[in-house]
Motif scaffolding. Sequence first.
Motif, PDB file in Angstrom:
ATOM      1  N   THR A  44       0.850  -1.320  -0.090  1.00 22.52           N
ATOM      2  CA  THR A  44       0.030   0.162  -0.021  1.00 22.52           C
ATOM      3  C   THR A  44       0.739   1.254  -0.062  1.00 22.52           C
ATOM      4  O   THR A  44       0.553   2.289  -0.403  1.00 22.52           O
ATOM      5  CB  THR A  44      -0.895   0.214   1.380  1.00 22.52           C
ATOM      6  OG1 THR A  44      -0.178   0.022   2.462  1.00 22.52           O
ATOM      7  CG2 THR A  44      -1.864  -0.868   1.321  1.00 22.52           C
ATOM      8  N   HIS A  45       2.009   1.356   0.817  1.00 20.71           N
ATOM      9  CA  HIS A  45       2.737   2.274   0.815  1.00 20.71           C
ATOM     10  C   HIS A  45       4.242   2.081   1.271  1.00 20.71           C
ATOM     11  O   HIS A  45       4.518   0.825   1.744  1.00 20.71           O
ATOM     12  CB  HIS A  45       2.204   3.656   1.470  1.00 20.71           C
ATOM     13  CG  HIS A  45       2.091   3.370   3.144  1.00 20.71           C
ATOM     14  ND1 HIS A  45       0.954   2.632   3.375  1.00 20.71           N
ATOM     15  CD2 HIS A  45       2.607   3.938   4.009  1.00 20.71           C
ATOM     16  CE1 HIS A  45       1.268   2.597   4.753  1.00 20.71           C
ATOM     17  NE2 HIS A  45       2.216   3.412   5.100  1.00 20.71           N
ATOM     18  N   ALA A  46       5.224   3.035   1.261  1.00 22.92           N
ATOM     19  CA  ALA A  46       6.586   2.798   1.312  1.00 22.92           C
ATOM     20  C   ALA A  46       7.334   2.877   2.834  1.00 22.92           C
ATOM     21  O   ALA A  46       8.277   2.827   3.140  1.00 22.92           O
ATOM     22  CB  ALA A  46       7.458   3.341   0.548  1.00 22.92           C
ATOM     23  N   HIS A  47       6.305   3.075   3.848  1.00 20.14           N
ATOM     24  CA  HIS A  47       6.554   3.044   5.244  1.00 20.14           C
ATOM     25  C   HIS A  47       7.217   1.735   5.484  1.00 20.14           C
ATOM     26  O   HIS A  47       6.761   0.611   5.043  1.00 20.14           O
ATOM     27  CB  HIS A  47       5.428   3.376   6.272  1.00 20.14           C
ATOM     28  CG  HIS A  47       5.149   4.812   6.338  1.00 20.14           C
ATOM     29  ND1 HIS A  47       4.168   5.374   6.503  1.00 20.14           N
ATOM     30  CD2 HIS A  47       6.165   5.851   6.189  1.00 20.14           C
ATOM     31  CE1 HIS A  47       4.306   6.633   6.642  1.00 20.14           C
ATOM     32  NE2 HIS A  47       5.505   7.131   6.543  1.00 20.14           N
ATOM     33  N   GLU A  48       8.314   1.619   6.543  1.00 17.71           N
ATOM     34  CA  GLU A  48       9.174   0.336   6.852  1.00 17.71           C
ATOM     35  C   GLU A  48       8.019  -0.453   7.308  1.00 17.71           C
ATOM     36  O   GLU A  48       8.203  -1.777   7.297  1.00 17.71           O
ATOM     37  CB  GLU A  48      10.196   0.679   7.730  1.00 17.71           C
ATOM     38  CG  GLU A  48      11.359   1.202   6.950  1.00 17.71           C
ATOM     39  CD  GLU A  48      12.130   0.382   6.009  1.00 17.71           C
ATOM     40  OE1 GLU A  48      12.335  -0.844   6.076  1.00 17.71           O
ATOM     41  OE2 GLU A  48      12.191   0.690   4.854  1.00 17.71           O
ATOM     42  N   ASP A  49       7.004  -0.093   8.078  1.00 19.25           N
ATOM     43  CA  ASP A  49       6.208  -1.360   8.672  1.00 19.25           C
ATOM     44  C   ASP A  49       5.082  -1.689   7.610  1.00 19.25           C
ATOM     45  O   ASP A  49       4.192  -2.531   8.098  1.00 19.25           O
ATOM     46  CB  ASP A  49       5.578  -0.631   9.871  1.00 19.25           C
ATOM     47  CG  ASP A  49       4.405   0.531   9.671  1.00 19.25           C
ATOM     48  OD1 ASP A  49       4.821   1.461   8.792  1.00 19.25           O
ATOM     49  OD2 ASP A  49       3.714   1.013  10.188  1.00 19.25           O
ATOM     50  N   HIS A  50       5.303  -1.164   6.192  1.00 21.61           N
ATOM     51  CA  HIS A  50       4.442  -2.045   5.478  1.00 21.61           C
ATOM     52  C   HIS A  50       5.272  -2.815   4.149  1.00 21.61           C
ATOM     53  O   HIS A  50       4.802  -3.548   3.536  1.00 21.61           O
ATOM     54  CB  HIS A  50       3.632  -0.930   4.769  1.00 21.61           C
ATOM     55  CG  HIS A  50       2.411  -0.397   5.643  1.00 21.61           C
ATOM     56  ND1 HIS A  50       1.029  -0.662   5.906  1.00 21.61           N
ATOM     57  CD2 HIS A  50       2.815   0.251   7.003  1.00 21.61           C
ATOM     58  CE1 HIS A  50       0.692  -0.375   6.719  1.00 21.61           C
ATOM     59  NE2 HIS A  50       1.470   0.497   7.445  1.00 21.61           N
ATOM     60  N   ILE A  51       6.302  -2.230   4.050  1.00 20.98           N
ATOM     61  CA  ILE A  51       7.269  -2.761   3.075  1.00 20.98           C
ATOM     62  C   ILE A  51       8.629  -3.433   3.468  1.00 20.98           C
ATOM     63  O   ILE A  51       9.377  -4.208   2.728  1.00 20.98           O
ATOM     64  CB  ILE A  51       7.811  -1.569   2.133  1.00 20.98           C
ATOM     65  CG1 ILE A  51       8.042  -2.102   0.647  1.00 20.98           C
ATOM     66  CG2 ILE A  51       8.671  -0.615   2.612  1.00 20.98           C
ATOM     67  CD1 ILE A  51       8.342  -0.950  -0.370  1.00 20.98           C
ATOM     68  N   SER A  72      -4.399  10.087   1.286  1.00 20.63           N
ATOM     69  CA  SER A  72      -3.149  11.116   2.019  1.00 20.63           C
ATOM     70  C   SER A  72      -2.891  10.499   3.096  1.00 20.63           C
ATOM     71  O   SER A  72      -3.720   9.942   3.858  1.00 20.63           O
ATOM     72  CB  SER A  72      -3.839  12.449   2.008  1.00 20.63           C
ATOM     73  OG  SER A  72      -5.254  12.298   2.838  1.00 20.63           O
ATOM     74  N   HIS A  73      -1.606  10.488   3.585  1.00 23.44           N
ATOM     75  CA  HIS A  73      -0.933   9.882   4.554  1.00 23.44           C
ATOM     76  C   HIS A  73       0.453  10.592   4.854  1.00 23.44           C
ATOM     77  O   HIS A  73       0.440  11.757   4.401  1.00 23.44           O
ATOM     78  CB  HIS A  73      -0.796   8.427   4.298  1.00 23.44           C
ATOM     79  CG  HIS A  73      -0.105   7.640   5.541  1.00 23.44           C
ATOM     80  ND1 HIS A  73      -0.407   7.973   6.663  1.00 23.44           N
ATOM     81  CD2 HIS A  73       0.979   6.566   5.310  1.00 23.44           C
ATOM     82  CE1 HIS A  73       0.487   7.139   7.492  1.00 23.44           C
ATOM     83  NE2 HIS A  73       1.201   6.449   6.687  1.00 23.44           N
ATOM     84  N   SER A  74       1.387  10.035   5.523  1.00 30.04           N
ATOM     85  CA  SER A  74       2.676  11.121   5.765  1.00 30.04           C
ATOM     86  C   SER A  74       3.767  10.347   4.700  1.00 30.04           C
ATOM     87  O   SER A  74       4.617  10.678   5.183  1.00 30.04           O
ATOM     88  CB  SER A  74       2.991  11.000   7.100  1.00 30.04           C
ATOM     89  OG  SER A  74       2.930   9.547   7.553  1.00 30.04           O
ATOM     90  N   GLY A 117      -5.499   0.860   4.087  1.00 31.92           N
ATOM     91  CA  GLY A 117      -3.883   1.241   4.408  1.00 31.92           C
ATOM     92  C   GLY A 117      -3.937   2.211   5.470  1.00 31.92           C
ATOM     93  O   GLY A 117      -4.826   2.310   6.159  1.00 31.92           O
ATOM     94  N   ASP A 118      -3.054   2.823   5.605  1.00 30.70           N
ATOM     95  CA  ASP A 118      -2.856   3.933   6.397  1.00 30.70           C
ATOM     96  C   ASP A 118      -3.148   5.288   5.804  1.00 30.70           C
ATOM     97  O   ASP A 118      -2.941   5.505   4.715  1.00 30.70           O
ATOM     98  CB  ASP A 118      -1.151   4.262   6.662  1.00 30.70           C
ATOM     99  CG  ASP A 118      -0.675   3.106   7.791  1.00 30.70           C
ATOM    100  OD1 ASP A 118      -1.180   2.169   7.755  1.00 30.70           O
ATOM    101  OD2 ASP A 118       0.574   3.453   7.907  1.00 30.70           O
ATOM    102  N   PHE A 119      -4.086   5.997   6.360  1.00 26.85           N
ATOM    103  CA  PHE A 119      -4.690   7.158   5.881  1.00 26.85           C
ATOM    104  C   PHE A 119      -4.835   8.285   6.746  1.00 26.85           C
ATOM    105  O   PHE A 119      -5.288   7.950   7.792  1.00 26.85           O
ATOM    106  CB  PHE A 119      -5.902   6.701   4.684  1.00 26.85           C
ATOM    107  CG  PHE A 119      -7.124   6.588   5.736  1.00 26.85           C
ATOM    108  CD1 PHE A 119      -7.307   5.371   6.500  1.00 26.85           C
ATOM    109  CD2 PHE A 119      -8.114   7.204   5.727  1.00 26.85           C
ATOM    110  CE1 PHE A 119      -8.484   5.099   7.209  1.00 26.85           C
ATOM    111  CE2 PHE A 119      -9.130   7.402   6.446  1.00 26.85           C
ATOM    112  CZ  PHE A 119      -9.437   6.050   7.082  1.00 26.85           C
TER     113      PHE A 119
HETATM  114 ZN    ZN Z   1       2.229   4.418   7.131  1.00 25.68          ZN
END
Ligand code: ZN
Length: 559
Positions: A75-82, A143-145, A165-167
């Motif tokens: 879903t996105h490139a934060h370490e807790d997801h990728i 939108s997210h960080s 995902g995170d949003f």
């Molecule tokens: Zn995130």
Amino acid sequence: MKQDRLIYLPLGGAGEIGMNAYVYGFGPDGKERLIVVDLGVTFPDMDTSPGVDLIMADIGWLEENADRIEAVFITHAHEDHIGALSHFWPKLKVPVYARRFTGRLAQLKMEEAGLPTDALRIVEPRPTVVEAGPFSVQFVPVSHSIPESSALVIDTPAGRIVHTGDFKLDGSPIVGEAFDPLMWHEIAKEGSGVKVLTCDSTNVFSPLPGRSEATLATPLAEFIAAQSGMVVATTFASNVARLKTLALAGKAAGRSVCLLGRAMKKMVSAAEETEVLLGFPGTVTPEQAVDIAREKLMLIVTGSQGERRAASAQLSRGKYLGLEMKDGDTFLFSSKTIPGNERGVIRIMNAYSEMGVEVVDDRGGLYHVSGHANRPDLEAVHDLLKPKILIPMHGEHRHLREHAKIGTGKGIASEVATNGTMLDLTGNSPEVVEYIGAGRTYLDGNVLIGAMDGVVRDRIRMALNGHVLVTVIVDEDNLPLGDAWVELGGLSQTGKTGASLSDRIEDELAEFLERANSKVIANDAKMDEAIRRIVRQVTMEEIGKKPEVTVVVSRLLAE
Ligand SMILES: [Zn+2]
């Protein structure tokens, strides 16, 4: 014939914030075709996982069922997801779908691990559809960080799933796409609507509506303009929008901007290469920054969580790349300290304080906004999507529980499903059908070990109790050859009596070996037990501790 069913199985991220890994399946019981959403990591701490490099989900169940997996979606490139992608991909070897910016960072991770990148598939957002077995998946910008964060709209023969995902609901996120209520309205209306909403729960306890990234521009610009010395600001390297807001505020105050820290440069270049970041002001290198007057300089640095090797910590210890903080300078945390990282952050704050540097944190939200939806925003999403089922995810147990309570209060069938809980979502309400062993996997050095394998438990015991090694040589006739030999690790060398602790233990062991009969000496287990007991007795008397003991009996064999 068995009926097809729709299942959901969180392996990480449900019951904790970190190491996200979620599985959906559709098909006959036990033969469902599967997709995986996100493969993230979480970070170790000294109390529970000393010396461990990274923590990720236990994917044993996925490995056993690897032939049933159609694809992984990130879903996105934060370490807790990728972060676990390159560690787990060799075990799964399936296509990995992501949008451009996320895909670029995934590619870098795979390359760094020496893995092929041809399994990576870059996907355009909705209306593009990825077909993966019985699933049709669309990436929907939220939108997210971090740029290009996406929710997934997952259509299955049993109905539509929205995995958020995170949003957050941000109409002007500075970098990346705004939350688009019209598009979400469409998603809710199409076909027979949304059956399942699997939803971010991080900020369920924040009672006020979330604020936009855009609200930070003016306070940050005013703050930086008011400083007279050098200004150093830190935030998450992946928060590209914040980097831009900070850099523009620095420029507006007539300062040259310098980025410090490997992760920050990597994020900015990945964002520029994939064109999600436009209009980032020009920066100077650290070599150039050294020659710029401090009141004309602003550094943006890594290390908002107090990480020991990051630029913020390096600067708190003295000169770094020729740059140095001084009395009259300002250090700004444009970030929130994640629970658990307080000690590292406070250490840096105190070090700066000793230098005469003014340390400023987010001051109740003036200089930082969260990347997650607050309670009223979550409720707005429930109302917009009108799901039949709500599954809270991305939260500690208390977050999931609170979020499920909100859903139930609105008449939405809601279920708390923590890691390892398999839900059947085929009907009108979720049903728990199975518990999968869902532990944790540690990256320890360069090997993956199970959290319950005992490796780290032994390490913690040695760290807490110290270690004594005893070596005894026994000859062919089961007689000790010379004295026992003792080595101490992590223990005081002398104790109560003032004598050398190893000498004291060796003396006691000499006495024991003299007395012991040959039956005891011939038996490894008996020797081990007796020697261990003597060592612990002496160390308890001398230093008040019961150390870990390793006994090595070397036996000379008759020819
Ligand atoms: Zn995130």
